[in-house]
Design an enzyme around this catalytic site. Structure first.
Site, PDB file in Angstrom:
ATOM      1  N   GLU A  40      74.812 101.847  49.697  1.00 57.50           N
ATOM      2  CA  GLU A  40      74.783 102.728  50.850  1.00 57.50           C
ATOM      3  C   GLU A  40      75.464 101.965  51.988  1.00 57.50           C
ATOM      4  OE1 GLU A  40      70.885 103.962  52.113  1.00 57.50           O
ATOM      5  OE2 GLU A  40      71.709 105.044  53.833  1.00 57.50           O
ATOM      6  N   ARG A 265      64.804  93.218  41.387  1.00 54.82           N
ATOM      7  CA  ARG A 265      65.580  92.808  42.561  1.00 54.82           C
ATOM      8  C   ARG A 265      65.608  91.289  42.635  1.00 54.82           C
ATOM      9  NH1 ARG A 265      65.924  96.866  46.465  1.00 54.82           N
ATOM     10  NH2 ARG A 265      66.605  95.466  48.104  1.00 54.82           N
ATOM     11  N   LYS A 275      68.730  94.942  54.077  1.00 52.77           N
ATOM     12  CA  LYS A 275      69.748  95.257  55.076  1.00 52.77           C
ATOM     13  C   LYS A 275      69.108  95.595  56.419  1.00 52.77           C
ATOM     14  CE  LYS A 275      71.853  97.996  52.213  1.00 52.77           C
ATOM     15  NZ  LYS A 275      72.706  99.058  51.642  1.00 52.77           N
TER      16      LYS A 275
HETATM   17  P1  ATP Z   1      68.383  96.821  50.974  1.00 51.33           P
HETATM   18  O1  ATP Z   1      66.937  96.986  50.661  1.00 51.33           O
HETATM   19  O2  ATP Z   1      68.816  95.428  51.208  1.00 51.33           O
HETATM   20  O3  ATP Z   1      68.838  97.728  52.061  1.00 51.33           O
HETATM   21  P2  ATP Z   1      69.292  98.680  49.081  1.00 51.33           P
HETATM   22  O4  ATP Z   1      68.736  98.704  47.720  1.00 51.33           O
HETATM   23  O5  ATP Z   1      68.863  99.720  50.016  1.00 51.33           O
HETATM   24  O6  ATP Z   1      69.131  97.241  49.655  1.00 51.33           O
HETATM   25  P3  ATP Z   1      71.836  99.731  48.394  1.00 51.33           P
HETATM   26  O7  ATP Z   1      73.066  99.751  49.194  1.00 51.33           O
HETATM   27  O8  ATP Z   1      71.147 101.002  48.130  1.00 51.33           O
HETATM   28  O9  ATP Z   1      70.846  98.694  49.065  1.00 51.33           O
HETATM   29  O10 ATP Z   1      72.076  98.937  47.031  1.00 51.33           O
HETATM   30  C1  ATP Z   1      73.173  99.089  46.175  1.00 51.33           C
HETATM   31  C2  ATP Z   1      72.784  98.574  44.823  1.00 51.33           C
HETATM   32  O11 ATP Z   1      72.410  97.200  44.893  1.00 51.33           O
HETATM   33  C3  ATP Z   1      71.601  99.322  44.264  1.00 51.33           C
HETATM   34  O12 ATP Z   1      71.847  99.638  42.912  1.00 51.33           O
HETATM   35  C4  ATP Z   1      70.454  98.360  44.421  1.00 51.33           C
HETATM   36  O13 ATP Z   1      69.512  98.579  43.430  1.00 51.33           O
HETATM   37  C5  ATP Z   1      71.145  97.006  44.307  1.00 51.33           C
HETATM   38  N1  ATP Z   1      70.404  95.976  45.031  1.00 51.33           N
HETATM   39  C6  ATP Z   1      70.029  95.988  46.324  1.00 51.33           C
HETATM   40  N2  ATP Z   1      69.305  94.895  46.639  1.00 51.33           N
HETATM   41  C7  ATP Z   1      69.226  94.161  45.511  1.00 51.33           C
HETATM   42  C8  ATP Z   1      68.603  92.919  45.173  1.00 51.33           C
HETATM   43  N3  ATP Z   1      67.916  92.215  46.080  1.00 51.33           N
HETATM   44  N4  ATP Z   1      68.730  92.471  43.909  1.00 51.33           N
HETATM   45  C9  ATP Z   1      69.426  93.170  43.007  1.00 51.33           C
HETATM   46  N5  ATP Z   1      70.032  94.332  43.247  1.00 51.33           N
HETATM   47  C10 ATP Z   1      69.933  94.843  44.483  1.00 51.33           C
HETATM   48 MG    MG Z   2      68.963 101.756  49.576  1.00 46.68          MG
END
Ligand code: ATP
Ligand code: MG
Length: 568
Positions: A40, A265, A275
């Site tokens: 995102e 994660r 983020k």
């Molecule tokens: P954040 O919680 O940091 O905002 P998010 O999951 O909302 O992270 P996205 O942009 O939705 O961020 O993530 C893109 C991809 O990266 C998704 O498939 C998510 O599952 C993966 N991802 C995000 N954070 C991690 C992490 N700490 N370890 C492994 N994969 C991750």
């Molecule tokens: Mg997300």
């Protein structure tokens, strides 16, 4: 006896890979492996994302498949083009390529709308007039079923009309939603008539003002995967409970059904990977920006000097699991050191200079000493380093009154100057405040290059820089951004910023560097002998050198690993 391994052995084994191997055997997707990385664009990518990127691109590459980069840009309020650009740049930097498959969920807004209409017509979605608060109240609790919305049994024609008018902009934000008609008594909250569309009169970074209703992530995500023909939709564990909903949508629509697989994660000690929290650090000015070298963002660690190779090796080493845990930060640093040890040339730099005068060295004489660029890389060759009568050494390499275990320079003591000579301290000169202003020494001309022909030993070898030829520079020393191993853990009434390390940055402005560094270009990495790995910062310019400390030489992880092996 060994049994031959029938499976390709290139990638690290894990359960996602095993599922793919199985699907290939049963020809589930006609031999196709098609993954995607779906960020995102509401912030910069961090090390956690690297795990997901390496997994998605790595698995597809191993099996001759494809990976899409898709921006899940369903939320117009939090998304910006700056984030899109940084994400594209970071995935490339990490070493991966999506070829011509760069997509946006917003590209599918038209199709998603048509599908929503299809679900209304099938009696599987309805327009609901409850407010957000009311919807929450109606949802029930884990032990109590939810209550059905009074609008749940609205006729199809009325719903179609209202949904069209929602799209046409007739209603204010938050006044109505489109909801899936599933099961208000489901033990899974995600199935209790989830919202599919909300009204938001907001400009979108790509579709501008074309839309004033926006699909929820949970409605858009699975269908986007379906549109792109994704075979293995790999995501993190928090989406496990959403899988039944994603399955419900594609089944109800009768469209291609990708397979979702969840993994853990990445969490790192002393690090926050969210983020939203990283944005807080930027907005509140706790760091200099998203690419501050203390940040766990890919832009930050890249600026700090981490290499994409080190990150990929780290991600390959941590494996996958079905439960969330935490990886030691030291493990990541281990991979950074291991990579830089091979590729970073050694140079001499003095961070906290102390002036040394060699009284018996001819005034005005300059010798060019041979120094080895990288003992790990014979091809890296040697360079010349000037030696003269006045040098700088580290302040901490001298003690007027040395404690028992201190073997470096002190009055009457002889040490080796690396690639230089043996020197012996004869006395100190102090300034008015009693601080040591300079140290006087003599050198032994027979020890040229740092070798004593008589075989006499010294207990320390120290680095140095010749004063007259030295270039000055700034060195930014970094420590963990947080003091707590789990920075998310806070005392009552505090937020995570209370765990910030007030000493995470120390700026040393009087550093003396060997002259070969005068034109060092931003991004170049070095090992400063005995001090650690350093990278030229983006702020650096000729005449105004700035370095970031990438990582120390101390190898905590290797020690931890050794201890672990001994225990076994
Ligand atoms: P954040 O919680 O940091 O905002 P998010 O999951 O909302 O992270 P996205 O942009 O939705 O961020 O993530 C893109 C991809 O990266 C998704 O498939 C998510 O599952 C993966 N991802 C995000 N954070 C991690 C992490 N700490 N370890 C492994 N994969 C991750
Ligand atoms: Mg997300």
């Amino acid at each position: 006896m060994t049994t031959p391994n029938p499976e390709p052995a290139s990638g690290p084994s894990n359960f996602v890979r095993d599922i793919i191997l199985d699907d290939l055997k049963t020809n589930k997707y006609q031999g196709r492996v098609h993954t995607r990385f779906p960020p995102e664009p509401n912030g910069y990518l961090h090390i956690g994302h690297a795990k997901s990127i390496c997994l998605n691109f790595g698995l597809a590459a191993e099996f001759g498949g494809k990976t899409n980069l898709r921006f899940d840009d369903t939320n117009p309020c939090k998304e910006e083009t700056e984030y899109v650009d940084s994400i594209i740049d970071n995935v490339h930097w990490l070493g991966f390529d999506w070829e011509d498959r760069l997509f946006y969920a917003s590209d599918y807004f038209g199709q998603l709308y048509e599908w929503a209409v299809q679900l209304i017509k099938a009696g599987k979605a309805y327009v609901c007039d409850l407010t957000a608060d009311e919807i929450r109240q109606y949802r029930g609790t884990p032990s109590e079923p939810g209550k059905e919305s009074p609008y749940r049994n609205r006729g199809v024609e009325e719903c179609l009309d209202l949904f069209a008018r929602m799209k046409a902009g007739e209603f204010p934000d938050g006044s109505r939603t489109l909801r899936a008609k599933i099961d208000m008594a489901s033990p899974n909250f995600n199935m209790r008539d989830p919202i599919m569309y909300r009204i938001l009169h907001a400009e979108h970074h790509r579709t501008g003002n074309e839309w004033c209703i926006y699909p929820m992530y949970d409605y858009a995500h699975g269908q986007s995967d379906s549109i792109e023909g994704i075979t293995h939709s790999i995501c993190t564990l928090e989406f496990e409970d959403h899988r039944p909903l994603y399955d419900w949508y594609v089944e109800a629509l009768g469209i291609y059904h990708p397979q979702q697989i969840e993994f853990d994660r990445l969490n790192l000690t002393y690090t926050l990977l969210s983020k939203r929290k990283l944005l807080t650090l930027v907005q509140e000015g706790h760091v200099r920006g998203w690419d501050d070298p203390r940040m766990p963002t890919l832009s930050g660690i890249r600026r700090r000097g981490y290499t994409p190779e080190a990150l990929r090796n780290f991600c390959g080493s941590i494996g996958l699991s079905k439960t969330n845990g935490s990886i030691e930060l030291g493990r990541l640093e281990y991979f950074v050191r291991e990579d830089l040890n091979k590729r970073a040339p050694r140079v001499m730099a003095v961070l906290r200079p102390l002036r040394i005068v060699i009284d018996n060295y001819p005034e005005g004489q300059v010798e060019e000493m041979d120094a080895i660029n990288n003992p790990e890389d014979a091809g890296a060759g040697t360079r010349k380093v000037p030696f003269s009568r006045v040098l700088y050494i580290e302040r901490e390499d001298f003690r007027e009154d040395p404690p028992k275990e201190f073997f470096r320079l002190s009055p009457g003591r002889e040490v080796r100057l690396r690639y230089g000579y043996f020197i012996k301290c004869t006395g100190v000169v102090k300034d008015a405040s009693g601080e040591i202003a300079e140290v006087h020494c003599t050198y032994d001309p027979a020890t040229h290059g740092g070798n004593a022909p008589d075989g006499r030993k010294v207990k320390a070898t120290i680095h140095w820089v010749s004063a007259a030829q030295a270039v000055s520079g700034e060195v930014r020393m970094y420590d963990n951004l947080f003091l707590k191993e789990d920075p998310g853990q806070v005392d009552e009434g505090q937020d995570f910023t209370a765990n910030l390390n007030p000493k995470s940055l120390e700026v040393l402005v009087e550093c003396k560097l060997e002259p070969s560094l005068a034109d060092a270009a931003p991004g170049t990495r070095y090992q400063f002998e005995r001090l650690g790995y350093f990278c030229v910062d983006a702020d650096s310019a000729p005449g105004k050198l700035v370095f970031n400390r990438t990582v120390t030489l101390k190898d905590a992880w290797a020690k931890i690993e050794k201890r672990g092996k001994q225990k076994k």
